[in-house]
Design a protein around this motif. Structure first.
Motif: not given
Length: 178
Positions: A38-44, A17-18, A54-60, A11-15
């Motif tokens: 894809l989803a991240c269990a840690a940051c959702r 695994p996806l 995969p389009r892995l852009l953080p919300p920012q 996850s580009p938000c928290c690092g």
């Protein structure tokens, strides 16, 4: 996107695994996953997979600077003519590598643009993960479908969507100075 790319993504938000959140259908391990998320269990956070990428852009990454940069380089880098022989010569010279140095290595093309150097690294025997913020990587999608050793992802290098300490070699040609 091939199944083999998933263990390398983070996850580009928290690092963290996806995992697959949704898929169009159950994937064949050798086939491309065209649509899903894809989803991240840690940051959702969730990230779409579209056209096999995969389009892995953080919300920012929706801020004006990133949008402007992405649009500018998508246009610019889809228009470079180049030739494989010239690209290989420039790549090896500027990276200070010998042709055999990439054989069997896992390589990151950080800011791949339209993928000209990703294709060079691939031709020299590397397995390549090509990441770019802009959508100029669309020129690589067909090559990735034909070659299981080429993986394409959209991501922001300031928040990389990849696990740390993964690659044998990382290069960034004409990106970091921006």
């Amino acid at each position: 996107m091939r199944m083999g790319l998933l263990p390398w993504l983070a996850s580009p938000c928290c690092g963290a695994p996806l995992r697959f959140a949704s898929l169009e259908r159950m994937p064949d391990p050798q086939a491309d996953i065209e649509i899903g998320s894809l989803a991240c269990a840690a940051c959702r956070c969730e990230y779409p997979i579209a056209t096999g990428v995969p389009r892995l852009l953080p919300p920012q990454s929706a801020d004006k600077r990133v949008v402007r940069t992405s649009r500018s380089f998508t246009w610019e880098w889809t228009r470079y003519p180049g030739s494989m022989a010239e690209d290989q010569r420039v790549f090896l010279e500027e990276c200070q590598l010998e042709a055999g140095d990439l054989q069997g290595k896992l390589v990151l093309d950080a800011g791949c643009g339209m993928g000209r150097y990703a294709l060079v690294a691939l031709s020299l025997g590397a397995e390549v993960v090509a990441v770019d913020l802009s959508e100029s990587w669309t020129r690589l999608v067909a090559a990735a479908r034909e070659n299981a050793e080429l993986h394409v992802a959209q991501g922001d290098l300031l928040r990389p969507p990849l696990r740390p300490e993964l690659f044998d070699l990382v290069y960034s040609h004409g990106v970091l100075h921006h």
